[in-house]
Design an enzyme around this catalytic site. Structure first.
Site, mmCIF file in Angstrom:
data_model
loop_
_atom_site.group_PDB
_atom_site.id
_atom_site.type_symbol
_atom_site.label_atom_id
_atom_site.label_comp_id
_atom_site.label_asym_id
_atom_site.label_seq_id
_atom_site.Cartn_x
_atom_site.Cartn_y
_atom_site.Cartn_z
ATOM 1 N N SER A 99 0.525 -1.161 0.072
ATOM 2 C CA SER A 99 -0.155 -0.071 -0.216
ATOM 3 C C SER A 99 0.863 1.448 -0.014
ATOM 4 C CB SER A 99 -0.990 0.186 1.271
ATOM 5 O OG SER A 99 -0.067 0.105 2.192
ATOM 6 N N ASP A 102 -1.417 -1.253 -3.727
ATOM 7 C CA ASP A 102 -2.861 -1.026 -2.996
ATOM 8 C C ASP A 102 -3.021 0.331 -2.763
ATOM 9 O OD1 ASP A 102 -5.162 -2.149 -2.026
ATOM 10 O OD2 ASP A 102 -4.302 -2.094 -0.003
ATOM 11 N N HIS A 103 -4.169 0.795 -2.995
ATOM 12 C CA HIS A 103 -4.754 2.176 -2.488
ATOM 13 C C HIS A 103 -3.738 3.251 -2.761
ATOM 14 C CE1 HIS A 103 -8.558 2.013 -0.493
ATOM 15 N NE2 HIS A 103 -7.900 0.834 -0.067
ATOM 16 N N ASP A 138 -6.693 4.452 -6.083
ATOM 17 C CA ASP A 138 -7.911 4.887 -5.632
ATOM 18 C C ASP A 138 -8.106 6.444 -5.777
ATOM 19 O OD1 ASP A 138 -9.657 5.673 -3.210
ATOM 20 O OD2 ASP A 138 -8.219 4.881 -1.664
ATOM 21 N N GLU A 180 -11.784 2.094 -7.108
ATOM 22 C CA GLU A 180 -12.761 2.136 -6.204
ATOM 23 C C GLU A 180 -13.872 3.346 -6.465
ATOM 24 O OE1 GLU A 180 -11.349 1.933 -2.104
ATOM 25 O OE2 GLU A 180 -12.410 3.775 -1.555
ATOM 26 N N HIS A 187 -12.337 -0.179 6.929
ATOM 27 C CA HIS A 187 -10.842 -0.281 6.944
ATOM 28 C C HIS A 187 -10.545 -0.365 8.463
ATOM 29 C CE1 HIS A 187 -10.788 0.752 2.772
ATOM 30 N NE2 HIS A 187 -9.800 0.037 2.652
ATOM 31 N N GLY A 212 -11.581 -3.618 3.734
ATOM 32 C CA GLY A 212 -12.093 -3.723 5.146
ATOM 33 C C GLY A 212 -12.522 -5.032 5.632
ATOM 34 N N ASN A 256 -9.799 -8.225 0.603
ATOM 35 C CA ASN A 256 -8.495 -7.812 0.987
ATOM 36 C C ASN A 256 -8.382 -7.939 2.463
ATOM 37 O OD1 ASN A 256 -8.290 -6.840 -1.482
ATOM 38 N ND2 ASN A 256 -7.692 -4.909 -1.074
ATOM 39 N N THR A 301 -5.285 -5.734 8.293
ATOM 40 C CA THR A 301 -5.176 -5.256 10.018
ATOM 41 C C THR A 301 -5.344 -6.626 10.861
ATOM 42 O OG1 THR A 301 -6.443 -3.221 9.600
ATOM 43 C CG2 THR A 301 -6.371 -4.090 11.729
#
Length: 277
Positions: free
Chosen positions: A49, A82-83, A104, A134, A176, A205, A226, A229
């Site tokens: 990310s 990512d993102h 993103d 997204e 997320h 998330g 995805n 965390t």
């Protein structure tokens, strides 16, 4: 083996199963995630990310290490950015051999998001690289996005058609950075979006979604799932356990190794869960 996202993603969608996508924060994560994929014989997406890039100070070191592991793997591995909110970072990822990027543009106004995403798709497709995007922000990202907002199926369909993306992340009730697995997904909405949208759907998330919710989401129409965390929590808990068990421990390898092993085991479990084995 390093592969484009499209290959395992389309295979998973056709088989109505999920494809796990895990975030790489540091080398131990990458080693654990490739090991989990090899343990299960399932493909995996390794995601770096923009937050991880900031942590390391640049993209190249963590990207090249992760790419090396992916290339040496005995199962299909996707190297995914990512993102990314920076088009320049997307360009750098292309030069570093990423096989997929997630642009993103959700914080841009709708017209700019569509036009910029379309430009990113054109650039990436010229290099044989797949693009995820997204539509609207997923809850909890940087403290923005009002609770309860959901993606409308027709909006998602039109966005996919307008931009030419290969996968689309949609808002269906996840958030997320959740540390408790209590999120309840709108499964009827997932099914409606799956019916309307011509490309595979992505659940962001997912760490906040319990096992049964993940399985239900895949059965309803989600494909790429995805998880970040949750695996970081597993890693950190094992580090804490090792340090508490030996307060005199100073060799970082002696607490990173069991943390890496714990992530490998949990990542393998989730790979099989999402594959509906």
């Amino acid at each position: 083996m390093l592969v484009p996202l499209r290959e395992p993603l389309e295979q998973a969608r056709a088989a109505d199963r999920g494809l796990a996508a895990y975030n790489v924060v540091h080398l131990e994560h990458a080693e654990a995630l490739v090991g989990a994929a090899e343990d299960t014989g399932l493909p995996v997406v390794l995601q770096v990310s923009e937050n991880a890039v900031r942590f390391h100070g640049s993209l190249a070191p963590i990207a090249l290490a992760t790419r090396t592991l992916a290339e040496r793997a005995t199962v299909p591995v996707v190297l995914h950015l990512d993102h990314a909110v920076s088009v320049d970072l997307v360009r750098e990822a292309l030069d570093l051999g990423f096989t997929s990027v997630m642009f993103d543009g959700s914080r841009l106004d709708d017209a700019t998001n569509r036009s910029t995403t379309r430009e990113v798709v054109a650039r990436c497709h010229d290099r044989g690289v797949d693009v995820e995007a997204e539509l609207g922000e997923i809850g909890g990202k940087d403290g923005v996005h009002a609770p309860g907002v959901r993606t409308r199926p027709e909006d998602a369909r039109q966005f996919a058609l307008d931009t030419g993306v290969d996968a689309l992340a949609v808002a269906v009730g996840s958030s997320h950075a959740m540390t408790e697995r209590t999120a309840a997904l709108d499964l009827e909405l997932v099914a409606a979006i799956r019916e309307a949208v011509p490309v595979p759907l992505v659940l962001h998330g997912s760490s906040g979604v319990p096992d049964e919710g993940l399985v239900a989401a895949v059965r309803a129409g989600m494909t790429k799932v995805n998880i970040a965390t949750h695996l970081s929590s597993v890693f950190t808990a094992e580090v804490r356990r090792a340090l508490a068990a030996d307060p005199d421990l100073v060799d970082s390898r002696k607490y990173l190794a069991p943390a890496r092993a714990a992530v490998r085991a949990e990542a393998a479990r989730l790979l099989e869960l999402l594959a509906l084995r």
